[in-house]
Design an enzyme around this catalytic site. Sequence first.
Site, PDB file in Angstrom:
ATOM      1  N   GLU A   4     -13.726  26.227 -49.056  1.00 43.04           N
ATOM      2  CA  GLU A   4     -14.598  26.822 -47.981  1.00 43.04           C
ATOM      3  C   GLU A   4     -14.057  27.938 -47.550  1.00 43.04           C
ATOM      4  O   GLU A   4     -14.633  28.606 -46.619  1.00 43.04           O
ATOM      5  CB  GLU A   4     -15.162  25.727 -46.735  1.00 43.04           C
TER       6      GLU A   4
ATOM      7  N   ARG B  85     -20.641  25.331 -47.452  1.00 36.53           N
ATOM      8  CA  ARG B  85     -19.369  25.695 -47.358  1.00 36.53           C
ATOM      9  C   ARG B  85     -18.611  26.031 -46.010  1.00 36.53           C
ATOM     10  O   ARG B  85     -18.156  27.155 -45.627  1.00 36.53           O
ATOM     11  CB  ARG B  85     -18.917  26.983 -48.316  1.00 36.53           C
ATOM     12  N   CYS B  86     -19.017  25.388 -45.014  1.00 44.78           N
ATOM     13  CA  CYS B  86     -18.607  25.654 -43.645  1.00 44.78           C
ATOM     14  C   CYS B  86     -17.759  24.691 -43.027  1.00 44.78           C
ATOM     15  O   CYS B  86     -17.117  24.926 -41.990  1.00 44.78           O
ATOM     16  CB  CYS B  86     -19.763  25.815 -42.643  1.00 44.78           C
TER      17      CYS B  86
END
Length: 783
Positions: free
Chosen positions: A734, A364-365
């Site tokens: 994200e 989730r970046c």
Amino acid sequence: MAEAARKPGIGYSLPRREDDRFIRGQGTFVADVSAPHMAHMAVLRSPLPRARIRSINATRAFTLPGVLVVITGELLARRNLAWMPTLSGDVQAVLAVDEVRFQGQEVACVVAEDPYTAHDALQLIEVDYEPLPALVDPTEALSPDTPLVRADKSDNRCYEWEVGEAEATDRAFAAAAHVTTLDTYYPRCHPAPLECCACFADVDPDEGRARIYLTSQAPHAHRTILAQLMGLPEQQVQIISPDIGGAFGNKVPLYPGYVVTVAASYLLRRPVRWIEDRTGNLLSTGFARDFRMHGELALNADGRILGLRVRLLSDHGAFYADAQPSKFRAGLFHIVTGSYDIPTAHISATGVYTNKAPGGVAYRCSFRVTEASYLIERLVTTAAFELDVDPAELRRRNFILPEQFPYRSATGFSYDSGDYRAALDLALEKAGYEELRREQEEGRRRGRLVGIGMSSFTEVAGAGPSKDYDLIGIKMFDSAELAIIPTGKAILKLGVQSQGQGHETTFAQIVGHELGISPADVVVHHGDTDNSPYGLGSFGSRSTPTGGAATAVVCRRLLNKAKKIAANLMEVDDDDIAWEPGRFYLKSAEDQEVTIQQVAAAAYTNPPDGMEPGLDAVSYYDPPQLTFPFGSYVVAVEINPETGEWKVLKFVAVDDCGVRINPMIVDGQIMGGLTEGYAIAAMQSIDFDAQGSSSSSNFEDYLVPTAWETPRFELHEMVTPCPHHPLGAKGVGESPTVGSPAAFVNAVVDALSHLGIRNIDMPLTSDKVWEAIEESRPRKAPG
């Protein structure tokens, strides 16, 4: 008005339709796929971080009843399969041939009649290793005395990359009244999805046909790569990505286990299935972060930011196997200017090889945006401490203002919209910021350590415009194919791939919103390359920004044709009728209408003369621009000064992800992302000893927060529609993990700021916090 027009579309919290099968145990995961005569594969992994392979003896394994074949790197090399491409333009060993380069690397595979025999046979394979010194510390990677991790490389450098104006930034720093400097480490962590990686392959070598079930976030891209690697005609390769038990970026790369499963099926002429175990997943698959960051902020006497300078060192492990746009070696880290109007900036990045597992972009970046947001938010808070300015006030002085949009950042991003001050003010109001500050001051007088932290983040999502964004040359568009069948029901096929986000519900709502068809009458298909248009899949918060946009566009394309059919049915000109979701009506007599269902029937039974029958179309959506979700988080914590343990007293989140299609699903995404942000800040790190052995290969050592540890989150929203997206959506998957780690760390540091503490690197375990407190205490003079 037609009844269909009143059916819920965008903005309704419809229950997730997919949950019905999941809560009844009726989901179909790769582990549920089987076939007659199916064999089972297990992987032998290296126990050493670096060693020369003198020999592999599988004789004893072959004697175990039920063993069908033992596959080694040498066997694959004979078929030109010893190496495979990565999504970052490097190559990666499928099975080690001459040398293992990280602990957990794949060395051999056993295929047997059942999984128990396959795993038992692993113990009978004798590998003669010659241990070699491992490169563990990335700061040593570029020293001329450091041995090469890869013999096929001239040094241990993956890349050198920079962006911004170095000379202009130097001038800004020369003119600064104050410079804030911060060195911080964003540790290696892991997505740890509930379901590990898995593959089922059924290959017919004679026909060149392959049916492959894969835990894939990008099935079409994986089909292209596997077809080229295996020498199979791509049109004969079917990738099916069924229900996915979480991914968070971990299932974007191509892994050796996938390749060997397909090769084993080809070799044995029978189906083969491989299910990865937890240790294998944590040791060898795509990790996240591992950035060492040096940041400098130049400010004038009024606290206005003049410039930003960043140097970063990225540890990529033994192979450069990120999944990110090829043009941007450090991902989209250059969004590091964040929500602030910074006139000039310069960022330089170095990526290096070490004897660790490859990866670096998952979890989730959104292509390194998490690291960027963390650094700028930590820098701004540190500057506030040094200038003795309230952290909220310093942010307000430097925010990009609403009237500045569209805004061109110093590193080249074109922000589309935002109101950062409003988001922060709302978060502060809901948190009761002034009262928290009074409580903090009163608490310090009584020995309590209360801290208030904040983060005002801007994410960049929706990759991306094809002129700048691709994966291994494949442009990052996405797709939707829609058919309205004669009864007025709809079949939607997507290029994006769900891993639990609720696509079957959300995308049906988009069709319902655009066409006035009840979402219950829309079937959504995804994850099958034989039954969906080509797309790049779901990662980097791109499902709604690209796939959602493609769905809206294809609906509107069908409406153009539907209008002509409706006009024909009403025996008027096209210009005489108007549309509202669910029906066409006469402008001069609004009660005279034709429903979308009637139009659909006519498309197949009574189309206008010269018109091609049917009501279906496909859209390949190439976004004109990225999207920029944003938000502000405020957190209050209290630290036990005797133990270093800290607990969250309050967490308030304000997110602006543009138009929310299903608010309940959005809230679920935010809750999950905040939980992961808390986990990273408080407890998660993939650690290695000096020899390169990992101490984080199971859930006893690598911690995942349960409901007991997870704090309560208070959620609020703003809606600033994206001006270029057909629905005004920006994406949200994200954002919470991008913005929340800095808020937690800022709160803990704020609680200790009066002790002179300015930084503690994540994870903020109680021993690290306690040690920082102890080191800040005055030392007694020796007696």
